[in-house]
Scaffold this motif. Structure first.
Motif, short mmCIF file in Angstrom:
data_model
loop_
_atom_site.label_atom_id
_atom_site.label_comp_id
_atom_site.label_asym_id
_atom_site.label_seq_id
_atom_site.Cartn_x
_atom_site.Cartn_y
_atom_site.Cartn_z
N GLY A 95 4.33 7.66 -1.73
CA GLY A 95 2.91 7.90 -1.46
C GLY A 95 2.48 7.47 -0.07
O GLY A 95 1.30 7.23 0.15
N ASP A 96 3.42 7.39 0.87
CA ASP A 96 3.08 6.95 2.23
C ASP A 96 2.05 7.87 2.89
O ASP A 96 1.20 7.40 3.63
N ASP A 97 2.16 9.17 2.67
CA ASP A 97 1.21 10.11 3.28
C ASP A 97 -0.21 9.83 2.78
O ASP A 97 -1.15 9.82 3.57
N GLU A 98 -0.33 9.62 1.48
CA GLU A 98 -1.66 9.34 0.92
C GLU A 98 -2.19 8.01 1.45
O GLU A 98 -3.36 7.91 1.83
N ALA A 99 -1.34 7.01 1.52
CA ALA A 99 -1.76 5.70 2.03
C ALA A 99 -2.20 5.83 3.49
O ALA A 99 -3.18 5.21 3.91
N GLY A 100 -1.52 6.66 4.27
CA GLY A 100 -1.90 6.88 5.67
C GLY A 100 -3.25 7.56 5.79
O GLY A 100 -4.07 7.19 6.64
N THR A 101 -3.49 8.55 4.93
CA THR A 101 -4.78 9.24 4.94
C THR A 101 -5.90 8.29 4.55
O THR A 101 -6.96 8.27 5.17
N VAL A 102 -5.67 7.48 3.54
CA VAL A 102 -6.68 6.53 3.09
C VAL A 102 -6.90 5.46 4.15
O VAL A 102 -8.03 5.01 4.37
N THR B 71 -15.14 -0.31 0.17
CA THR B 71 -14.64 0.72 -0.76
C THR B 71 -13.38 1.35 -0.19
O THR B 71 -12.37 1.52 -0.90
N GLN B 72 -13.42 1.70 1.09
CA GLN B 72 -12.25 2.33 1.73
C GLN B 72 -11.08 1.36 1.82
O GLN B 72 -9.92 1.75 1.66
N LEU B 73 -11.37 0.09 2.09
CA LEU B 73 -10.32 -0.93 2.13
C LEU B 73 -9.64 -1.03 0.76
O LEU B 73 -8.41 -1.06 0.66
N GLY B 74 -10.44 -1.08 -0.30
CA GLY B 74 -9.88 -1.14 -1.65
C GLY B 74 -9.05 0.09 -1.98
O GLY B 74 -7.99 -0.01 -2.61
N ALA B 75 -9.50 1.27 -1.55
CA ALA B 75 -8.73 2.50 -1.78
C ALA B 75 -7.40 2.45 -1.03
O ALA B 75 -6.36 2.86 -1.57
N TRP B 76 -7.42 1.91 0.20
CA TRP B 76 -6.17 1.77 0.96
C TRP B 76 -5.22 0.81 0.25
O TRP B 76 -4.03 1.09 0.13
N GLN B 77 -5.74 -0.31 -0.22
CA GLN B 77 -4.89 -1.28 -0.92
C GLN B 77 -4.24 -0.63 -2.14
O GLN B 77 -3.05 -0.82 -2.39
N LYS B 78 -5.02 0.13 -2.88
CA LYS B 78 -4.51 0.79 -4.08
C LYS B 78 -3.43 1.81 -3.71
O LYS B 78 -2.37 1.86 -4.34
#
Length: 131
Positions: free
Chosen positions: A69-76, A50-57
């Motif tokens: 959205g780099d900050d969000e991608a880093g948090t995910v 689930t977390q991997l899919g969220a990171w990909q998105k």
């Protein structure tokens, strides 16, 4: 002598039955623990995927928005790393562990490593959680 045999045989039979009962209880306890361990492992795998899919998105959204959205991608990505920790030593092929492939995919943009972790999720039955 006959009297001893009449008394000894039922006692031996009862002892054997008692030992069998104890063994059954012990085996049932092990199965329950094994089942709980398997459930926990399945939940950990599902959480990781689930977390991997969220990171990909998030990564794909950041790429589409030219890094907005780099900050969000880093948090995910951090959440995916945390979800991976209990599974880090699981093999994903070619001598790599899940930890190695996850780090390579998320930190080094290694598409081959990303494919390995996506395949791992598919093999675990969570293919729909990744992109």
């Amino acid at each position: 002598m006959v009297r001893v045999q009449r008394t000894a045989v039922p006692v031996v039979v009862l002892l054997v039955l008692l030992v069998l009962l104890v063994l059954l209880v012990l085996l049932a306890g092990c199965s329950s623990t094994d089942g709980e361990d398997e459930e926990r492992l399945t939940a950990q795998r599902e959480n990781y995927c689930t977390q991997l899919g969220a990171w990909q998105k998030a990564r794909n959204a950041a790429d589409a928005a030219d890094s907005a959205g780099d900050d969000e991608a880093g948090t995910v990505a951090r959440d995916a790393f945390l979800a991976m920790r209990p599974l880090e030593d699981e093999p994903v092929g070619q001598g790599r562990t899940l930890a190695e492939a996850t780090v390579a995919a998320m930190s080094n943009s290694d598409s081959e490593a990303e494919q390995r972790v996506v395949e791992y999720c598919g093999d675990m039955g969570f293919e729909t959680l990744t992109r």
